[in-house]
Scaffold this active site. Sequence first.
Site, PDB file in Angstrom:
ATOM      1  N   ASP A  77       0.825  -1.217   0.000  1.00 38.95           N
ATOM      2  CA  ASP A  77       0.000   0.000   0.000  1.00 38.95           C
ATOM      3  C   ASP A  77       0.863   1.273   0.000  1.00 38.95           C
ATOM      4  O   ASP A  77       0.332   2.393   0.040  1.00 38.95           O
ATOM      5  CB  ASP A  77      -1.005   0.001   1.171  1.00 38.95           C
ATOM      6  CG  ASP A  77      -0.355  -0.183   2.528  1.00 38.95           C
ATOM      7  OD1 ASP A  77       0.636  -0.923   2.630  1.00 38.95           O
ATOM      8  OD2 ASP A  77      -0.829   0.437   3.510  1.00 38.95           O
ATOM      9  N   HIS A  94      -0.737   7.173   6.852  1.00 36.21           N
ATOM     10  CA  HIS A  94      -2.162   6.811   6.967  1.00 36.21           C
ATOM     11  C   HIS A  94      -2.918   7.834   7.805  1.00 36.21           C
ATOM     12  O   HIS A  94      -2.349   8.428   8.723  1.00 36.21           O
ATOM     13  CB  HIS A  94      -2.340   5.447   7.673  1.00 36.21           C
ATOM     14  CG  HIS A  94      -1.874   4.263   6.893  1.00 36.21           C
ATOM     15  ND1 HIS A  94      -2.691   3.556   6.050  1.00 36.21           N
ATOM     16  CD2 HIS A  94      -0.656   3.663   6.825  1.00 36.21           C
ATOM     17  CE1 HIS A  94      -2.017   2.554   5.500  1.00 36.21           C
ATOM     18  NE2 HIS A  94      -0.764   2.595   5.962  1.00 36.21           N
ATOM     19  N   HIS A 149       8.948  -0.921  11.904  1.00 35.10           N
ATOM     20  CA  HIS A 149       7.728  -1.331  11.171  1.00 35.10           C
ATOM     21  C   HIS A 149       8.173  -2.243  10.023  1.00 35.10           C
ATOM     22  O   HIS A 149       7.628  -3.331   9.848  1.00 35.10           O
ATOM     23  CB  HIS A 149       7.002  -0.088  10.662  1.00 35.10           C
ATOM     24  CG  HIS A 149       5.735  -0.385   9.902  1.00 35.10           C
ATOM     25  ND1 HIS A 149       4.576  -0.782  10.512  1.00 35.10           N
ATOM     26  CD2 HIS A 149       5.465  -0.358   8.573  1.00 35.10           C
ATOM     27  CE1 HIS A 149       3.637  -0.982   9.599  1.00 35.10           C
ATOM     28  NE2 HIS A 149       4.152  -0.726   8.406  1.00 35.10           N
TER      29      HIS A 149
HETATM   30  C1  GBP Z   1      -6.601   0.836  11.824  1.00 34.76           C
HETATM   31  O1  GBP Z   1      -7.263   0.727  10.774  1.00 34.76           O
HETATM   32  O2  GBP Z   1      -6.890   1.663  12.669  1.00 34.76           O
HETATM   33  N1  GBP Z   1      -5.231  -0.206  13.504  1.00 34.76           N
HETATM   34  C2  GBP Z   1      -5.381  -0.027  12.065  1.00 34.76           C
HETATM   35  C3  GBP Z   1      -5.419  -1.400  11.406  1.00 34.76           C
HETATM   36  C4  GBP Z   1      -0.255  -0.016   8.904  1.00 34.76           C
HETATM   37  S1  GBP Z   1      -0.826  -0.620   7.313  1.00 34.76           S
HETATM   38  C5  GBP Z   1      -4.537  -1.496  10.225  1.00 34.76           C
HETATM   39  C6  GBP Z   1      -3.052  -1.639  10.582  1.00 34.76           C
HETATM   40  O3  GBP Z   1      -2.626  -2.552  11.292  1.00 34.76           O
HETATM   41  N2  GBP Z   1      -2.256  -0.760  10.012  1.00 34.76           N
HETATM   42  C7  GBP Z   1      -0.817  -0.817  10.096  1.00 34.76           C
HETATM   43  C8  GBP Z   1      -0.262  -0.226  11.382  1.00 34.76           C
HETATM   44  O4  GBP Z   1       0.935  -0.278  11.586  1.00 34.76           O
HETATM   45  N3  GBP Z   1      -1.120   0.372  12.201  1.00 34.76           N
HETATM   46  C9  GBP Z   1      -0.717   1.022  13.431  1.00 34.76           C
HETATM   47  C10 GBP Z   1      -1.666   0.730  14.563  1.00 34.76           C
HETATM   48  O5  GBP Z   1      -2.559  -0.115  14.409  1.00 34.76           O
HETATM   49  O6  GBP Z   1      -1.470   1.316  15.624  1.00 34.76           O
HETATM   50  N4  GBP Z   1      -0.062  -2.827   5.890  1.00 34.76           N
HETATM   51  O7  GBP Z   1      -0.969  -2.373   5.054  1.00 34.76           O
HETATM   52  C11 GBP Z   1       0.092  -2.133   7.164  1.00 34.76           C
HETATM   53  O8  GBP Z   1       1.469  -1.779   7.374  1.00 34.76           O
HETATM   54  C12 GBP Z   1       0.670  -3.978   5.580  1.00 34.76           C
HETATM   55  C13 GBP Z   1       0.891  -4.298   4.222  1.00 34.76           C
HETATM   56  C14 GBP Z   1       1.183  -4.811   6.565  1.00 34.76           C
HETATM   57  C15 GBP Z   1       1.658  -5.419   3.921  1.00 34.76           C
HETATM   58  C16 GBP Z   1       1.931  -5.923   6.237  1.00 34.76           C
HETATM   59  C17 GBP Z   1       2.162  -6.201   4.923  1.00 34.76           C
HETATM   60 BR1  GBP Z   1       3.206  -7.705   4.471  1.00 34.76          BR
HETATM   61 ZN    ZN Z   2       3.231  -0.511   6.420  1.00 30.38          ZN
END
Ligand code: GBP
Ligand code: ZN
Length: 257
Positions: free
Chosen positions: A58, A173, A112
């Site tokens: 993403d 995000h 991350h």
């Molecule tokens: C929400 O929507 O509020 N808590 C989120 C849920 C980054 S995207 C989605 C989520 O876990 N997002 C990730 C994150 O680090 N969030 C911080 C938090 O929850 O406090 N992603 O798209 C994520 O990095 C991804 C893509 C992950 C490919 C792993 C792979 Br492989």
């Molecule tokens: Zn990410």
Amino acid sequence: MKILHIPCLGDNYAYLIIDESSKEAAAVDPVEPEKVLGVANENGVDLKMVLTTHHHWDHAGGNERMKQLVPGIKVYGGSIDNVKGCTDKLENGDKLTLGADVNILSLHTPCHTNGHISYYVTCKEEDPAVFTGDTLFIAGCGRFFEGTAEQMYQSLCVTLGSLPKPTRVYCGHEYTLKNLQFALTVEPENAKTAQKLSWAQNQQKGNLPTIPSTIEEELETNPFMRVDLPELRTRVGCHSSVETIQEIRRRKDHWRG
Ligand code: GBP
Ligand code: ZN
């Protein structure tokens, strides 16, 4: 310089950084290449480079298509992050220039992902800007997918926390509202956090973004950046900063707001 945010997918942000005198631009995480190019064209700027924060689809998923659409474009990414379509690998401290006036510094901010890069951007006497991908969110941080609490402490509290306080923060995000709600569970008495939450609720009502923040605001409201404070450590029952960031992350992973 001019910075434009471009909402992508559900809650991602891509950005255009524009050097106004040369009309040259850099795109941060252009996961929807056509959309980002459309904004570049509307603004009459020439896309010279892609700055990728990390390898997740993403963020880096538009790179190959961007190379087809803009032949010769440079695609930067962290040297150990396996970024799709990367043409030029970056180390911590590498410097790039955009047009005549914009300077870009690569900051390795792992945890991350292993090779995550944040981009620190300066232009003449203006307040700097930093593009933090999924390392630093407004009032939060990314999940620890490929690293340790020690690394996130270093990335957030040392590397990013040492930037000048007026530095504008542009993250990957739009998670601000949930992050501030969670932050208040950690620090219920933080008035700045409560104030920012009601501001963020208003922004959302008006369909407006919550970026940029500043390093100063993050140091005041982001619990993950406040783990050096003895009051916060005691509150969560920890003794060191690293233990505290680990504990707050653990709580956020289990939190259902
Ligand atoms: C929400 O929507 O509020 N808590 C989120 C849920 C980054 S995207 C989605 C989520 O876990 N997002 C990730 C994150 O680090 N969030 C911080 C938090 O929850 O406090 N992603 O798209 C994520 O990095 C991804 C893509 C992950 C490919 C792993 C792979 Br492989
Ligand atoms: Zn990410």
